[in-house]
Design a protein around this motif. Sequence first.
Motif, mmCIF file in Angstrom:
data_model
loop_
_atom_site.group_PDB
_atom_site.id
_atom_site.type_symbol
_atom_site.label_atom_id
_atom_site.label_comp_id
_atom_site.label_asym_id
_atom_site.label_seq_id
_atom_site.Cartn_x
_atom_site.Cartn_y
_atom_site.Cartn_z
ATOM 1 N N TYR A 64 47.661 50.980 35.216
ATOM 2 C CA TYR A 64 48.584 49.916 34.806
ATOM 3 C C TYR A 64 48.632 48.740 35.761
ATOM 4 O O TYR A 64 48.719 47.600 35.360
ATOM 5 C CB TYR A 64 49.999 50.468 34.688
ATOM 6 N N LEU A 65 48.694 49.026 37.064
ATOM 7 C CA LEU A 65 48.960 47.974 38.026
ATOM 8 C C LEU A 65 47.917 48.012 39.128
ATOM 9 O O LEU A 65 47.385 49.061 39.442
ATOM 10 C CB LEU A 65 50.318 48.193 38.713
ATOM 11 N N GLU A 66 47.668 46.853 39.740
ATOM 12 C CA GLU A 66 46.952 46.880 41.003
ATOM 13 C C GLU A 66 47.973 46.634 42.092
ATOM 14 O O GLU A 66 48.628 45.600 42.113
ATOM 15 C CB GLU A 66 45.879 45.795 41.045
ATOM 16 N N LYS A 67 48.110 47.585 42.975
ATOM 17 C CA LYS A 67 49.100 47.441 44.043
ATOM 18 C C LYS A 67 48.363 47.153 45.340
ATOM 19 O O LYS A 67 47.359 47.774 45.643
ATOM 20 C CB LYS A 67 49.902 48.733 44.200
ATOM 21 N N TYR A 68 48.827 46.174 46.089
ATOM 22 C CA TYR A 68 48.173 45.804 47.344
ATOM 23 C C TYR A 68 49.205 45.843 48.455
ATOM 24 O O TYR A 68 50.134 45.038 48.481
ATOM 25 C CB TYR A 68 47.552 44.416 47.209
ATOM 26 N N LYS A 69 49.022 46.759 49.376
ATOM 27 C CA LYS A 69 49.876 46.886 50.565
ATOM 28 C C LYS A 69 51.354 46.987 50.175
ATOM 29 O O LYS A 69 52.211 46.331 50.749
ATOM 30 C CB LYS A 69 49.658 45.715 51.527
ATOM 31 N N MET A 70 51.630 47.804 49.168
ATOM 32 C CA MET A 70 53.016 47.946 48.726
ATOM 33 C C MET A 70 53.743 49.097 49.400
ATOM 34 O O MET A 70 54.918 49.273 49.188
ATOM 35 C CB MET A 70 53.062 48.174 47.205
ATOM 36 N N GLU A 71 53.029 49.914 50.183
ATOM 37 C CA GLU A 71 53.670 51.127 50.706
ATOM 38 C C GLU A 71 54.899 50.799 51.537
ATOM 39 O O GLU A 71 55.936 51.439 51.423
ATOM 40 C CB GLU A 71 52.703 51.955 51.570
ATOM 41 N N ASP A 72 54.790 49.777 52.397
ATOM 42 C CA ASP A 72 55.919 49.461 53.276
ATOM 43 C C ASP A 72 56.375 48.021 53.079
ATOM 44 O O ASP A 72 56.958 47.421 53.970
ATOM 45 C CB ASP A 72 55.515 49.679 54.734
ATOM 46 N N ALA A 73 56.112 47.467 51.889
ATOM 47 C CA ALA A 73 56.394 46.047 51.701
ATOM 48 C C ALA A 73 57.890 45.789 51.608
ATOM 49 O O ALA A 73 58.629 46.543 50.973
ATOM 50 C CB ALA A 73 55.714 45.553 50.434
ATOM 51 N N GLU A 74 58.311 44.686 52.240
ATOM 52 C CA GLU A 74 59.708 44.293 52.133
ATOM 53 C C GLU A 74 59.885 43.169 51.116
ATOM 54 O O GLU A 74 60.895 43.089 50.438
ATOM 55 C CB GLU A 74 60.219 43.808 53.493
ATOM 56 N N VAL A 75 58.898 42.285 51.075
ATOM 57 C CA VAL A 75 58.899 41.257 50.041
ATOM 58 C C VAL A 75 57.600 41.422 49.270
ATOM 59 O O VAL A 75 56.604 41.910 49.805
ATOM 60 C CB VAL A 75 59.003 39.829 50.618
ATOM 61 N N ALA A 76 57.610 41.017 47.993
ATOM 62 C CA ALA A 76 56.413 41.260 47.181
ATOM 63 C C ALA A 76 56.203 40.149 46.177
ATOM 64 O O ALA A 76 57.138 39.461 45.767
ATOM 65 C CB ALA A 76 56.522 42.607 46.462
ATOM 66 N N TYR A 77 54.934 39.984 45.785
ATOM 67 C CA TYR A 77 54.556 39.048 44.750
ATOM 68 C C TYR A 77 54.244 39.823 43.487
ATOM 69 O O TYR A 77 53.674 40.911 43.535
ATOM 70 C CB TYR A 77 53.294 38.282 45.142
ATOM 71 N N PHE A 78 54.575 39.251 42.374
ATOM 72 C CA PHE A 78 54.202 39.805 41.072
ATOM 73 C C PHE A 78 53.350 38.744 40.407
ATOM 74 O O PHE A 78 53.850 37.705 40.001
ATOM 75 C CB PHE A 78 55.463 40.103 40.252
ATOM 76 N N ILE A 79 52.049 38.979 40.318
ATOM 77 C CA ILE A 79 51.133 37.916 39.909
ATOM 78 C C ILE A 79 50.036 38.512 39.066
ATOM 79 O O ILE A 79 49.586 39.621 39.322
ATOM 80 C CB ILE A 79 50.569 37.186 41.154
ATOM 81 N N GLN A 80 49.630 37.804 38.027
ATOM 82 C CA GLN A 80 48.533 38.329 37.221
ATOM 83 C C GLN A 80 47.401 37.310 37.192
ATOM 84 O O GLN A 80 47.609 36.129 37.407
ATOM 85 C CB GLN A 80 48.996 38.652 35.805
ATOM 86 N N GLY A 81 46.206 37.782 36.954
ATOM 87 C CA GLY A 81 45.069 36.889 36.827
ATOM 88 C C GLY A 81 44.339 36.664 38.133
ATOM 89 O O GLY A 81 44.548 37.347 39.125
ATOM 90 N N ALA A 82 43.453 35.663 38.140
ATOM 91 C CA ALA A 82 42.525 35.465 39.245
ATOM 92 C C ALA A 82 43.216 35.062 40.541
ATOM 93 O O ALA A 82 42.736 35.370 41.628
ATOM 94 C CB ALA A 82 41.506 34.400 38.863
ATOM 95 N N HIS A 83 44.356 34.372 40.435
ATOM 96 C CA HIS A 83 44.985 33.912 41.671
ATOM 97 C C HIS A 83 45.466 35.076 42.531
ATOM 98 O O HIS A 83 45.808 34.877 43.695
ATOM 99 C CB HIS A 83 46.156 32.985 41.341
ATOM 100 N N ALA A 84 45.488 36.262 41.955
ATOM 101 C CA ALA A 84 45.871 37.426 42.758
ATOM 102 C C ALA A 84 44.917 37.618 43.936
ATOM 103 O O ALA A 84 45.304 38.152 44.977
ATOM 104 C CB ALA A 84 45.891 38.680 41.888
ATOM 105 N N ASN A 85 43.673 37.187 43.792
ATOM 106 C CA ASN A 85 42.733 37.337 44.910
ATOM 107 C C ASN A 85 43.129 36.471 46.089
ATOM 108 O O ASN A 85 43.088 36.898 47.238
ATOM 109 C CB ASN A 85 41.321 36.965 44.450
ATOM 110 N N THR A 86 43.525 35.219 45.794
ATOM 111 C CA THR A 86 44.011 34.366 46.882
ATOM 112 C C THR A 86 45.286 34.953 47.468
ATOM 113 O O THR A 86 45.525 34.871 48.676
ATOM 114 C CB THR A 86 44.302 32.950 46.347
ATOM 115 N N CYS A 87 46.106 35.569 46.595
ATOM 116 C CA CYS A 87 47.360 36.169 47.062
ATOM 117 C C CYS A 87 47.072 37.253 48.093
ATOM 118 O O CYS A 87 47.758 37.358 49.102
ATOM 119 C CB CYS A 87 48.120 36.736 45.861
ATOM 120 N N LYS A 88 46.045 38.041 47.831
ATOM 121 C CA LYS A 88 45.726 39.114 48.780
ATOM 122 C C LYS A 88 45.337 38.538 50.135
ATOM 123 O O LYS A 88 45.752 39.047 51.189
ATOM 124 C CB LYS A 88 44.581 39.975 48.233
#
Lengths: 212, 390, 109
Positions: B248-272
């Motif tokens: 369902y989801l691609e999670k990136y470094k969410m294990e200890d995240a305090e703030v998070a982005y919810f983003i879909q599509g190609a810009h997620a790569n820049t987000c990472k």
Amino acid sequence: MAKVTEITVWTRGVVLDKEARDVANAFAQAAKTEGKFIQAFDNYEDLPDRVLVTTRKYARISDEEIVMKYEYANHHPDVVVIVEPTIVKGINVLKGMPEGGLLVINTNRPIDYMLKFIPNADMLGAIATVDADGISGVRTVDFSGSEGGVDAAGIGSGIAAPILGAMARVTGMVKKESLSKIVKDVASLDRGYNEVKLQKFRKSRSEYFWGS
Amino acid sequence: MLSGCAAAAQGAKLAEVEVICSYPIRPYTAIMMELARMVANGELDAEFIHGEGEHAQVSVVLGASAAGARAYTGSSGVGVTYAFEVYSPAAGGRYPLQMAIADRTLDPPGDFGSEHTDAMSARDQGWLMGWAATPQEVLDNTLINFRVGEDPAIMLPQFVCQDGYFLSHIPDKVIVPELSQVREFLPPYKAPHPLSTECPVSHGPQIRPDQGAPMDAQRAATFLEVPRVIERAVADYNRIFGRNYDPYLEKYKMEDAEVAYFIQGAHANTCKAAINRLRSKGLKAGMVRPRWVRPWPTQQIAEAFAKVKAVASVETSTSYGGAMRGGNLVHELRASLYDLERRPLVTSFMAGLGGDVILLEDFEYMAKILTQMVQEKKTRQHVYWIGFEE
Amino acid sequence: MPIKVPKDREVPFGAITPAPVGQQELFITSNWRIVRPVIDHEKCTRCFTCYASCPDSCWSFNEKEEKMEWNWKFCKGCQICIYECPADALSAAPELDFEDGVVRLEKPF
């Protein structure tokens, strides 16, 4: 973040579009075989290309994975390649180029004549010309690679080959051997490598090795 | 190295689609150029039909699917909205055709930059829908969507969406699988009641109003079945092709995240990449990228954000006059988080509209706002317009 | 929450733009050509065939000098006038032979 070297290729649509795509794609591919991280793509706003209207192709080469993949254009090109010489009259091709960059033009006219149309040339590191039309004489036309498709006719059967040879010589960024594995017309590649004329203006930027 | 369009065409070829209907509109048009080349060369044995418009495109593949053929089409921008009338019949008639959408801003004026509004505006039509983030994922989604859509329990059409230009035209590494692997993963399409002379059926008849609600209930019940089919399909895909997708989801470094982005599509790569930079500066940021918009992974999103203090949804689509006066992802995000014991603070950022590139600096600005929200323990604004704030 | 569009990104209301009257100075297309027509005024019979055949209306009659005048800003080098001229007064020359007509636009258009 490692430095990303930006290369912009200016050309004219439909009749010369394929050759510029070959220049950008083959140069980037060769850099990839040498272990670099690359991108090579057309400028989106110039597509679909119209006959003889100027279009741009881009290549980016870096030692690390390129982070900003989605920029529409190369805003600060280090190398500008001009596949059709009249473009210097119509476009400010050095826009955004930092000092000490490189301009490569496909023409048989003398460098001094071309400089008449480029008043801001004194910020260049060097200008190089290669008579690709004279060496190869073939301008391939192939529509299958435009608009994000896949080039079906192979790379480097026309004037792209000598231009690539010239670029390999004056930028020193890829080896001629890497290019010769990708390009179809290796004879023209070699001739472009040997017959490029170079005029230096100022001290080159440290990443580049200006051939001779 | 293939672009998203070339990868989608490779996916359609491997899925051995039988009927393709095309109509040119940038940026998806490169998919059809590639498929036309393959059909002309004999690499792909399919009927290639030129529609007279996008409405005709979807109608043609609807008919093809009704007759029992695996059908493929696509569109972008205003083409997606031109075909709108046919979306509900395609979903309600249970035809598992596939439509590849490479996003493009809706007119006016003609802007061919990427914006998700074109496909997002069709999310209530009853199709499966999801965004890819890399050309590899476009190819994989093409195959996974055929498998899920054609499952006998599901039988729904699918939108396989990708960002116009950023994903559709910029090449990246793609591993093209072997046909034998694909055949192992994707069984042939078996329409349960195709149009035929042996066993004549009527598709799409007129019904009475009291039969309407049961029809809707039937379609809603199907969507309750979709998640388990997705899980099975993605598990098989990972096994056969060696990928590592979460269903369902691609999670990136969410294990200890305090703030998070919810983003879909190609810009997620820049987000990472931005998250890596932020973490090196000491901020614990993470990202969740939904791979499906329909069915919306409500439970999984709630679980992913349960321990996060502030969430920002990055909207590349518009919903003028919507509840939050911004985009449309944030509405369903807030709905997913409503039942949590301790709800994170939620805000949204309008970024990448009209085909703008979202820069690392923009993500860092978003992180600054999120940290401010965490410190003040409240949301000051529900919508921020990147580049247009004072 | 005010939305402030920066000055350099402002767009007209509803994207409705004024149409140009006369020449469109915002869209100079002289950098599309690689050849230009060169006129021999002796051979020219002032038949106005070039004026009629140009798709971009780049030939006009200069009343004062009684000569055909060529619009360098919008000629795209299609060479239709060269083929159509019944008096052989027009010939094509490479654009790069001429040092005038330099526009050096920042972007293709």
